[in-house]
Scaffold this motif. Structure first.
Motif, short mmCIF file in Angstrom:
data_model
loop_
_atom_site.label_atom_id
_atom_site.label_comp_id
_atom_site.label_asym_id
_atom_site.label_seq_id
_atom_site.Cartn_x
_atom_site.Cartn_y
_atom_site.Cartn_z
N THR A 36 0.82 -1.22 0.00
CA THR A 36 0.00 0.00 0.00
C THR A 36 0.85 1.27 0.00
O THR A 36 0.30 2.37 -0.08
CB THR A 36 -0.94 0.03 1.22
OG1 THR A 36 -0.19 0.28 2.41
CG2 THR A 36 -1.71 -1.27 1.36
N GLY A 37 2.18 1.13 0.13
CA GLY A 37 3.07 2.28 0.15
C GLY A 37 3.58 2.67 1.52
O GLY A 37 4.29 3.67 1.66
N GLN A 38 3.23 1.91 2.57
CA GLN A 38 3.78 2.19 3.89
C GLN A 38 5.27 1.84 3.90
O GLN A 38 5.69 0.83 3.33
CB GLN A 38 3.06 1.36 4.96
CG GLN A 38 1.60 1.76 5.12
CD GLN A 38 0.91 0.97 6.21
OE1 GLN A 38 0.31 1.55 7.10
NE2 GLN A 38 0.99 -0.35 6.16
N ARG A 68 1.41 5.65 4.34
CA ARG A 68 1.10 5.51 2.92
C ARG A 68 0.50 6.78 2.34
O ARG A 68 0.53 6.99 1.12
CB ARG A 68 0.18 4.32 2.71
CG ARG A 68 -1.16 4.39 3.41
CD ARG A 68 -1.82 3.02 3.42
NE ARG A 68 -3.16 3.03 3.98
CZ ARG A 68 -3.86 1.94 4.22
NH1 ARG A 68 -3.34 0.74 3.96
NH2 ARG A 68 -5.08 2.01 4.72
N ALA A 82 3.25 8.39 0.54
CA ALA A 82 3.92 7.64 -0.52
C ALA A 82 3.73 8.33 -1.86
O ALA A 82 2.69 8.95 -2.12
CB ALA A 82 3.38 6.22 -0.57
N ARG A 128 -2.53 0.40 -6.12
CA ARG A 128 -1.19 0.41 -5.53
C ARG A 128 -0.63 -1.01 -5.44
O ARG A 128 0.54 -1.26 -5.75
CB ARG A 128 -1.22 1.05 -4.14
CG ARG A 128 -1.43 2.54 -4.15
CD ARG A 128 -1.46 3.10 -2.74
NE ARG A 128 -1.55 4.56 -2.77
CZ ARG A 128 -0.99 5.37 -1.88
NH1 ARG A 128 -0.30 4.86 -0.87
NH2 ARG A 128 -1.11 6.67 -1.97
#
Length: 418
Positions: free
Chosen positions: A310-312, A372, A375, A395
């Motif tokens: 998820t972009g974390q 996120r 991100a 994502r």
């Protein structure tokens, strides 16, 4: 990592004249550490009594875990020789945004500085750092200094009055440098993707290491790049001397490279000495998202230990050990999001070199250092995942596409994060 030899202690220096039991002591990081003073603190720690020492990235023998019998070590990072303290359980981590450090630390009891000789007007520039040290000068009960004839005199917006210094130790010793291995083939492949995104006239924020070196080395055909960064290295000096970095198109601080501190070697020290095109500033300026977003085409290039689907971003913990920092990545990424034409980039290899484990993961194994929501563009050797404006499902697909091919099926089979 080689553990460096300590610097000789000046004869007759008694820190008990200024440091009291229970004091908070702060000094500069990396080559800005005043080793004549910190070596004396280590040697005299039993006479001085217990103190809390707040440090940055360290390159010296000060951070031997044996010294933790009387020195309580705190830092925002476990980088450099701090790693040895962290492994021994003798390092307390401050998991805070980098820009807040001076506010968190103030007031301090004792501030130790590593300064160049005075200017013709009698004042001292701060040498290699400004960042979170400079705002502490006024709040410190005592300021001690090592004045080193070999310290570059780097322009900045704060100078130190000689009467503010309770004691001065003179030296002429070489400065510590940080060795960096040559970029690997994977570093160069990642760098090629990153460099393909960077246009002429962009303003760079970039860190240290093999991958940043590879990225900087791939920008030699660009024109009129600028720099607004938390730190700069030899690679920035090389691009400036090559005429690539001119700062001519910056919408703020035109004509000037802005940074908080310097870490490199002799080339960087020569480049920085009395360079009117370079200015050291506090973190309240270098890391302020409002200042950062005021630049057009700000390219913030940061790295990570791992990134989930998820972009974390986890930039702190690997295999259960604290090895990194919260740092200023989130602030620079936020600034790049707000910049007209900005690029918030996180670049990393898709796998751990030693084990082959994926660094693109279904779930982080450590803390969320950057959420996120901050991100932007994630880059590996396998490509670019632009997450901006994407749903969680979008994502996930883009992140799997830049993972190691051998890991993609397992990532695809993992249950999605909410």
């Amino acid at each position: 990592m080689t553990f460096p030899d300590p610097v000789a202690i000046p004869a007759g220096l008694r820190l008990t004249d200024w440091i009291r039991p229970g004091d908070s002591v702060v000094w500069g990081q990396a080559a800005a550490e005043p080793e004549a003073l910190t070596s004396a603190l280590v040697a005299q720690r039993h006479a001085v009594g217990p103190v809390t020492a707040t440090i940055g990235l360290s390159l010296t023998a000060t951070t031997d875990p044996a010294h933790a019998d009387r020195l309580r070590f705190r830092s925002y990072c476990a980088s450099g020789t701090n790693r040895r303290l962290a492994q021994a359980g003798a390092l307390e981590i401050l998991p805070v945004p980098y820009s807040t450090l001076s506010r968190i630390l103030a007031p301090v009891d004792v501030l130790m500085l590593h300064l160049p000789p005075p200017r013709p007007d009698g004042l001292h520039n701060l040498g290699l750092v400004n960042e979170w040290l400079a705002p502490l000068i006024d709040s410190a009960r005592v300021v001690l200094a090592e004045v080193n004839d070999r310290m570059p005199d780097v322009p900045g917006d704060i100078a130190v009055r000689p009467e503010r210094l309770a004691a001065v130790v003179r030296s002429a010793r070489p400065l510590r440098s940080l060795d960096s291995a040559p970029p690997s083939d994977i570093d160069r492949r990642i760098a090629a993707h990153v460099c393909g995104l960077i246009e002429d006239g962009s303003v760079l924020q970039i860190g240290l290491g093999q991958l940043p070196d590879a990225i900087l080395g791939g920008l030699r055909d660009r024109r009129d790049l600028g720099v607004h960064s938390g730190l700069i290295s030899d690679g920035i000096a090389a691009l400036t001397e090559a005429g690539v970095i001119t700062n001519a198109r910056k919408t703020r601080d035109r004509g000037v490279t802005v940074t908080g501190w310097l870490l490199g070697g002799e080339r960087l020290w020569r480049f920085a000495h009395r360079n009117p095109g370079l200015r050291l500033c506090p973190t309240s300026y270098t890391h302020d998202p409002a200042v950062l977003s005021g630049h057009d085409r700000l390219v913030a290039i940061n790295s990570a230990i791992e990134v989930d689907l998820t972009g974390q971003i986890n930039a702190e913990v690997a295999d259960g050990a604290y090895i990194g920092a919260v740092g200023g990545a989130a602030e620079f990424l936020r600034g790049a999001h707000g910049s007209r034409g900005g690029l918030p980039i996180v670049a990393l290899a898709s796998t751990v070199r030693r084990t082959g484990a994926s660094r693109i993961v279904a779930r982080l194994s450590g803390p969320v250092s950057t959420p996120r929501s901050e991100a932007g563009i994630i880059v590996t050797e396998h490509g670019i995942a632009d997450l901006r404006g994407c749903t969680l499902a979008e994502r996930r697909r883009r992140m799997i596409d830049i993972a190691d091919p051998a890991q993609r099926a397992a990532l695809d089979a993992a249950p999605p994060l909410p």
